[in-house]
Scaffold this motif. Structure first.
Motif, PDB file in Angstrom:
ATOM      1  N   ALA A  76       0.830  -1.209   0.000  1.00  0.00           N
ATOM      2  CA  ALA A  76       0.000   0.000   0.000  1.00  0.00           C
ATOM      3  C   ALA A  76       0.861   1.255   0.000  1.00  0.00           C
ATOM      4  O   ALA A  76       0.588   2.206  -0.736  1.00  0.00           O
ATOM      5  N   HIS A  77       1.914   1.255   0.821  1.00  0.00           N
ATOM      6  CA  HIS A  77       2.819   2.415   0.836  1.00  0.00           C
ATOM      7  C   HIS A  77       3.475   2.594  -0.531  1.00  0.00           C
ATOM      8  O   HIS A  77       3.554   3.707  -1.048  1.00  0.00           O
ATOM      9  N   TYR A  78       3.945   1.494  -1.108  1.00  0.00           N
ATOM     10  CA  TYR A  78       4.612   1.577  -2.404  1.00  0.00           C
ATOM     11  C   TYR A  78       3.666   2.140  -3.466  1.00  0.00           C
ATOM     12  O   TYR A  78       4.023   3.041  -4.219  1.00  0.00           O
ATOM     13  N   LYS A  79       2.459   1.612  -3.501  1.00  0.00           N
ATOM     14  CA  LYS A  79       1.504   2.051  -4.523  1.00  0.00           C
ATOM     15  C   LYS A  79       1.053   3.487  -4.308  1.00  0.00           C
ATOM     16  O   LYS A  79       0.609   4.135  -5.241  1.00  0.00           O
ATOM     17  N   SER A  80       1.207   3.992  -3.088  1.00  0.00           N
ATOM     18  CA  SER A  80       0.872   5.392  -2.829  1.00  0.00           C
ATOM     19  C   SER A  80       2.087   6.301  -3.001  1.00  0.00           C
ATOM     20  O   SER A  80       1.999   7.506  -2.767  1.00  0.00           O
ATOM     21  N   GLY A  81       3.231   5.718  -3.415  1.00  0.00           N
ATOM     22  CA  GLY A  81       4.416   6.518  -3.702  1.00  0.00           C
ATOM     23  C   GLY A  81       5.371   6.694  -2.539  1.00  0.00           C
ATOM     24  O   GLY A  81       6.322   7.464  -2.635  1.00  0.00           O
ATOM     25  N   ASP A  82       5.150   5.994  -1.448  1.00  0.00           N
ATOM     26  CA  ASP A  82       5.984   6.137  -0.258  1.00  0.00           C
ATOM     27  C   ASP A  82       6.935   4.944  -0.152  1.00  0.00           C
ATOM     28  O   ASP A  82       6.681   3.987   0.573  1.00  0.00           O
ATOM     29  N   GLU A  83       8.046   5.024  -0.883  1.00  0.00           N
ATOM     30  CA  GLU A  83       8.989   3.905  -0.931  1.00  0.00           C
ATOM     31  C   GLU A  83       9.705   3.684   0.393  1.00  0.00           C
ATOM     32  O   GLU A  83      10.026   2.546   0.740  1.00  0.00           O
ATOM     33  N   LYS A  84       9.946   4.741   1.149  1.00  0.00           N
ATOM     34  CA  LYS A  84      10.645   4.606   2.432  1.00  0.00           C
ATOM     35  C   LYS A  84       9.831   3.749   3.400  1.00  0.00           C
ATOM     36  O   LYS A  84      10.343   2.798   3.990  1.00  0.00           O
ATOM     37  N   ASN A  85       8.555   4.072   3.557  1.00  0.00           N
ATOM     38  CA  ASN A  85       7.717   3.289   4.461  1.00  0.00           C
ATOM     39  C   ASN A  85       7.417   1.905   3.896  1.00  0.00           C
ATOM     40  O   ASN A  85       7.222   0.956   4.652  1.00  0.00           O
ATOM     41  N   ALA A  86       7.398   1.775   2.578  1.00  0.00           N
ATOM     42  CA  ALA A  86       7.222   0.450   1.969  1.00  0.00           C
ATOM     43  C   ALA A  86       8.388  -0.443   2.365  1.00  0.00           C
ATOM     44  O   ALA A  86       8.195  -1.581   2.810  1.00  0.00           O
ATOM     45  N   GLU A  87       9.600   0.079   2.206  1.00  0.00           N
ATOM     46  CA  GLU A  87      10.785  -0.699   2.572  1.00  0.00           C
ATOM     47  C   GLU A  87      10.749  -1.087   4.043  1.00  0.00           C
ATOM     48  O   GLU A  87      11.021  -2.243   4.403  1.00  0.00           O
ATOM     49  N   GLU A  88      10.414  -0.155   4.905  1.00  0.00           N
ATOM     50  CA  GLU A  88      10.352  -0.448   6.343  1.00  0.00           C
ATOM     51  C   GLU A  88       9.346  -1.549   6.639  1.00  0.00           C
ATOM     52  O   GLU A  88       9.615  -2.445   7.449  1.00  0.00           O
ATOM     53  N   ALA A  89       8.194  -1.517   5.980  1.00  0.00           N
ATOM     54  CA  ALA A  89       7.175  -2.543   6.219  1.00  0.00           C
ATOM     55  C   ALA A  89       7.656  -3.913   5.735  1.00  0.00           C
ATOM     56  O   ALA A  89       7.471  -4.925   6.428  1.00  0.00           O
ATOM     57  N   PHE A  90       8.282  -3.961   4.559  1.00  0.00           N
ATOM     58  CA  PHE A  90       8.801  -5.246   4.063  1.00  0.00           C
ATOM     59  C   PHE A  90       9.880  -5.783   4.998  1.00  0.00           C
ATOM     60  O   PHE A  90       9.930  -6.987   5.283  1.00  0.00           O
ATOM     61  N   LEU A  91      10.749  -4.900   5.489  1.00  0.00           N
ATOM     62  CA  LEU A  91      11.798  -5.329   6.416  1.00  0.00           C
ATOM     63  C   LEU A  91      11.204  -5.834   7.728  1.00  0.00           C
ATOM     64  O   LEU A  91      11.716  -6.798   8.320  1.00  0.00           O
ATOM     65  N   GLN A  92      10.110  -5.215   8.187  1.00  0.00           N
ATOM     66  CA  GLN A  92       9.450  -5.695   9.396  1.00  0.00           C
ATOM     67  C   GLN A  92       8.866  -7.089   9.167  1.00  0.00           C
ATOM     68  O   GLN A  92       8.948  -7.952  10.052  1.00  0.00           O
ATOM     69  N   ALA A  93       8.288  -7.321   8.000  1.00  0.00           N
ATOM     70  CA  ALA A  93       7.777  -8.662   7.678  1.00  0.00           C
ATOM     71  C   ALA A  93       8.906  -9.679   7.709  1.00  0.00           C
ATOM     72  O   ALA A  93       8.743 -10.793   8.216  1.00  0.00           O
ATOM     73  N   LEU A  94      10.066  -9.289   7.191  1.00  0.00           N
ATOM     74  CA  LEU A  94      11.208 -10.205   7.157  1.00  0.00           C
ATOM     75  C   LEU A  94      11.846 -10.395   8.523  1.00  0.00           C
ATOM     76  O   LEU A  94      12.501 -11.417   8.761  1.00  0.00           O
ATOM     77  N   GLU A  95      11.658  -9.460   9.440  1.00  0.00           N
ATOM     78  CA  GLU A  95      12.094  -9.687  10.818  1.00  0.00           C
ATOM     79  C   GLU A  95      11.273 -10.802  11.445  1.00  0.00           C
ATOM     80  O   GLU A  95      11.788 -11.610  12.208  1.00  0.00           O
TER      81      GLU A  95
END
Length: 185
Positions: A76-95
């Motif tokens: 959702a962050h990525y599709k809304s143009g917020d790559e920084k928060n997208a990356e953080e969310a993906f990294l949290q999933a991988l944690e």
């Protein structure tokens, strides 16, 4: 981004010795969290990313054991143009689940689109070691190798692997023929 994590229940699991969940199917999630997660999926399908982000942030505040809400929050962050928060969310999933195929694929796609090709390749290669049959990883590494790294041998290997798993994909078959032509095969 290729996919949404569709079922919160399918991402549930049991804690391991280190507090990590190993079997997501056994995690019990409250009805309100599950309803909010399902509603967030509707928002994502409707491309109402602001509403999806708001609801998914509420879900992850209440349920931190599962990667699916973080993955969808990243999408959702990525599709809304917020790559920084997208990356953080993906990294949290991988944690939560370092081997999660969808999370690794989404993060690597993000890195590729940011021009972080070496990081994307490393993620794909590591993820494929654990998930060799996850088609989006195979396909996206092939795309990275072909279009961005000009590594035709890597791309050929990935697309051959992909077609062995999904021989009916006409697009990849066309890409493979083009690669073979360019590689002089």
């Amino acid at each position: 981004m290729l996919s949404l994590s569709l079922l919160l229940a399918s991402c549930a699991s049991t804690p391991t010795g280190g507090g990590r969940v190993s079997d997501y199917s056994s995690v019990r999630v409250s009805g309100s969290i599950n309803r909010d997660f399902e509603r967030s999926l509707e928002y994502l399908r409707e491309e109402n990313f602001t509403a999806a982000i708001e609801l998914l942030q509420s879900v992850v505040e209440r349920e931190k054991r599962l990667p699916a809400p973080y993955i969808n929050l990243g999408i959702a962050h990525y599709k809304s143009g917020d790559e920084k928060n997208a990356e953080e969310a993906f990294l949290q999933a991988l944690e939560i689940d370092p081997q999660h195929a969808v999370a690794t694929n989404e993060l690597a796609v993000l890195y590729r689109k940011q021009g972080r090709f070496a990081e994307a390749r490393k993620i794909y290669v590591n993820a494929l070691a654990k998930n060799p049959d996850y088609l989006p990883l195979v396909k996206n590494l092939g795309i990275l190798c072909d279009l961005y790294l000009q590594d035709l041998q890597c791309a050929l290997a990935q697309f051959e692997q992909y077609l062995s798993l999904d021989p009916d994909d006409k697009d990849v078959a066309i890409w493979m023929a083009d690669l073979k032509r360019r590689a002089g095969q």
